[in-house]
Design a protein around this motif. Structure first.
Motif, mmCIF file in Angstrom:
data_model
loop_
_atom_site.group_PDB
_atom_site.id
_atom_site.type_symbol
_atom_site.label_atom_id
_atom_site.label_comp_id
_atom_site.label_asym_id
_atom_site.label_seq_id
_atom_site.Cartn_x
_atom_site.Cartn_y
_atom_site.Cartn_z
ATOM 1 N N GLN A 105 19.765 -15.843 -51.443
ATOM 2 C CA GLN A 105 20.778 -15.611 -50.422
ATOM 3 C C GLN A 105 21.595 -14.360 -50.728
ATOM 4 N N LYS A 106 21.862 -14.099 -52.009
ATOM 5 C CA LYS A 106 22.553 -12.859 -52.376
ATOM 6 C C LYS A 106 21.707 -11.642 -52.031
ATOM 7 N N THR A 107 20.402 -11.753 -52.240
ATOM 8 C CA THR A 107 19.514 -10.649 -51.872
ATOM 9 C C THR A 107 19.550 -10.408 -50.369
ATOM 10 N N GLU A 108 19.505 -11.479 -49.602
ATOM 11 C CA GLU A 108 19.598 -11.352 -48.143
ATOM 12 C C GLU A 108 20.926 -10.706 -47.746
ATOM 13 N N ALA A 109 22.009 -11.155 -48.377
ATOM 14 C CA ALA A 109 23.324 -10.602 -48.062
ATOM 15 C C ALA A 109 23.393 -9.125 -48.435
ATOM 16 N N ASN A 110 22.858 -8.754 -49.596
ATOM 17 C CA ASN A 110 22.907 -7.359 -50.022
ATOM 18 C C ASN A 110 22.063 -6.460 -49.127
ATOM 19 N N ASN A 111 20.938 -6.963 -48.656
ATOM 20 C CA ASN A 111 20.136 -6.174 -47.715
ATOM 21 C C ASN A 111 20.909 -5.897 -46.442
ATOM 22 N N ALA A 112 21.570 -6.934 -45.923
ATOM 23 C CA ALA A 112 22.349 -6.766 -44.693
ATOM 24 C C ALA A 112 23.572 -5.890 -44.933
ATOM 25 N N PHE A 113 24.235 -6.064 -46.109
ATOM 26 C CA PHE A 113 25.404 -5.241 -46.428
ATOM 27 C C PHE A 113 25.009 -3.776 -46.559
ATOM 28 N N SER A 114 23.847 -3.516 -47.140
ATOM 29 C CA SER A 114 23.374 -2.133 -47.276
ATOM 30 C C SER A 114 23.147 -1.506 -45.907
#
Length: 518
Positions: free
Chosen positions: A182-191
């Motif tokens: 979920q952190k990876t998903e969030a970081n992709n979207a934040f990027s």
């Protein structure tokens, strides 16, 4: 499954037969003793999960028995049971590392609760934490999108850090993997959010710009000094929000939080850019233009933060502030041993600033030293190492003295870091800088679509060496590696903590105002 084994010591143990039967029916194994000497002998020859101990017994008292038991098995939880409600007995029992304290007469449910609290707590906490995060997982997932504001990203990051810390105390490794995804998903979207919005923050009509590095002193520090309060600004280099959260468990003993805010580090998320921007109150290209003598080119050698004190003086001067200023930078362990010696200077100053580089030193040492890499093998271990340093540092001694003297503390940092694991090939010329999370140079060649490419550095107030200079920033857990010896460097830097690029961990960082509990 092994039964939980209980030792119950009481000189009137026969009167507790109903309690013992109750526990046996619940599946516990109960061993009894009617004096302290027998209890000590049993502990010497057997293992117990928990011990119930009467305080008032003939011969050895409960407290004397407790002391002997702790020399044999320091980790066994001991619950004291007594008729006395005298405070000094309670204090002595608690000071003897007693796990719980019950007043006679006790009922079976009190005993059961004490067992669950002291023996079964970790399993119960794991179950509850896992269940709670499972119900929160879908809510967070639905919130993650490209349409969020920066404040909404801050709230998502707060939630992710909260659950990361909660799950780190549980035994469910499967949920750790779910959170990581979920952190990876969030970081992709934040990027994607940063690539879409970052440049617009510097436009003349921008209304969405969050609190950035150059705003910290003007908006968070100077108003406090102007109220006539002595202010101590502590800048811990490379401190992530999750690391601050574990340090706060110690700080809460001496300070209460007046304000806790998460702000956005500028790009690149490295000391040269973000911290110089903080102290100067200017973006990097503005520093280079106004104070060229204080700006070093971003090459591969030398110290690029040599003039933080001078830049802070310039900012205060521009704002018309004539404070008595104290400034100190702690860059090695030897200097750190003298921190409490600075108390006199701090108490005689309107504004004091201290930069502490120890967390950044851990991060770099972890890349280069196998022993530190082993000690900080993942985020949880990295936080634990940071907390261990803080608990035994002279910085904490200084903060205690500041709390005693009612000095207001503003704790912040310049950027965070992220554990990288995915190498991206990039080609640059000889003048390309060495950082793994961002590059600047001419004719930078790369293939990944996730890279944030800035061909006009002036648009985000970054200096240019020449008209063809561009910047690129890695996102999520990527890092840059050159084609030459690519496999070696991809393996060498994988699973190291780096900064300079775009991620929640690097960009969303704390600025916290602390008041003494006095």
């Amino acid at each position: 499954m092994r039964k939980i084994k209980i030792l119950w010591t009481d000189d009137e143990i026969d009167l507790l037969r109903a309690h013992i039967i109750f526990l046996q029916e619940k599946g516990f194994e109960v061993i009894t003793a009617n004096n302290g000497d027998d209890a000590i002998e049993l502990v010497r020859n057997d293992f117990f999960d928990i011990i119930f101990l009467d305080e008032n017994m003939p011969g050895l008292s409960g407290l004397q028995t407790l002391s002997e038991i702790k020399t044999i098995d320091p980790n066994v939880p001991v619950v004291m049971i007594t008729k006395s409600e005298e405070e000094d007995i309670m204090d002595e029992a608690i000071g003897s590392k007693m796990a719980d304290y019950l007043i006679k007469p006790v009922n079976p449910n009190q005993i059961l609760l004490s067992i669950k609290k002291n023996v079964d707590q970790r399993r119960l906490v794991t179950q509850r934490t896992t269940s709670a995060y499972q119900s929160e997982f879908s809510k967070i997932g639905m919130q993650i999108s490209d349409q969020l504001s920066f404040d909404e990203w801050v709230e998502i990051y707060r939630k992710l850090v909260f659950w990361e810390l909660e799950l780190s105390n549980s035994e469910d490794s499967a949920m750790d993997e779910v959170l990581k995804m979920q952190k990876t998903e969030a970081n992709n979207a934040f990027s994607r959010y940063i690539r879409t919005n970052y440049q617009s923050w510097f436009g003349s009509n921008s209304t969405e710009r969050p609190l950035l590095s150059p705003d910290i002193f003007r908006k968070k520090v100077i108003p406090l000094v102007d109220q006539g309060t002595r202010v101590f600004v502590l800048v811990i280099d490379n401190l992530r929000y999750d690391q601050y959260r574990v340090l706060s468990t110690v700080l809460n003993n001496y300070f209460h939080v007046e304000e806790e805010e998460l702000y956005c580090s500028i790009l690149p998320t490295v000391t040269m850019y973000a911290r110089n921007a903080m102290f100067s109150g200017l973006m990097p290209s503005e520093i280079e233009r106004l104070y060229p003598e204080y700006w070093d080119d971003d090459d591969n050698e030398g110290h690029k933060n040599r003039f933080e004190f001078e830049l802070l003086q310039k900012q205060l001067s521009r704002l018309g502030k004539d404070y008595k200023l104290f400034f100190e930078k702690i860059t090695n362990v030897k200097a750190g041993k003298k921190m409490s010696d600075y108390l006199g200077n701090i108490l005689q100053s309107d504004l004091s600033v201290m930069v502490v580089n120890f967390v950044d030193m851990i991060s770099h040492a972890r890349t280069e030293m196998d022993m530190i890499k082993e000690l900080a093998s993942d985020e949880s271990a990295y936080r634990s190492l940071t907390l261990s340093w803080f608990n035994h540092s002279s910085l904490l001694d200084l903060l205690k003295l500041l709390a005693e003297n009612k000095v207001k503390v503003v704790l912040t940092t310049d950027h965070g870091s992220i554990r990288v694991d995915n190498a991206q090939k990039v080609i640059g010329d000889r003048e390309t800088n060495a950082n793994l999370r961002y590059k600047l140079g001419r004719n930078l060649n790369f293939k990944s679509k996730a890279i944030f490419d800035i061909k006009n550095p002036a648009s985000i107030y970054l200096p240019s060496r020449n008209v063809s200079t561009s910047y690129i920033f890695a996102t999520n857990t990527d890092f840059f590696a050159y084609p030459n010896n690519y496999n070696y460097y991809a393996q060498y830097y994988r699973n190291t903590f780096q900064h300079g690029g775009i991620s929640l961990e690097e960009m969303i960082i704390p600025v916290v105002t602390l008041n003494s509990k006095g």
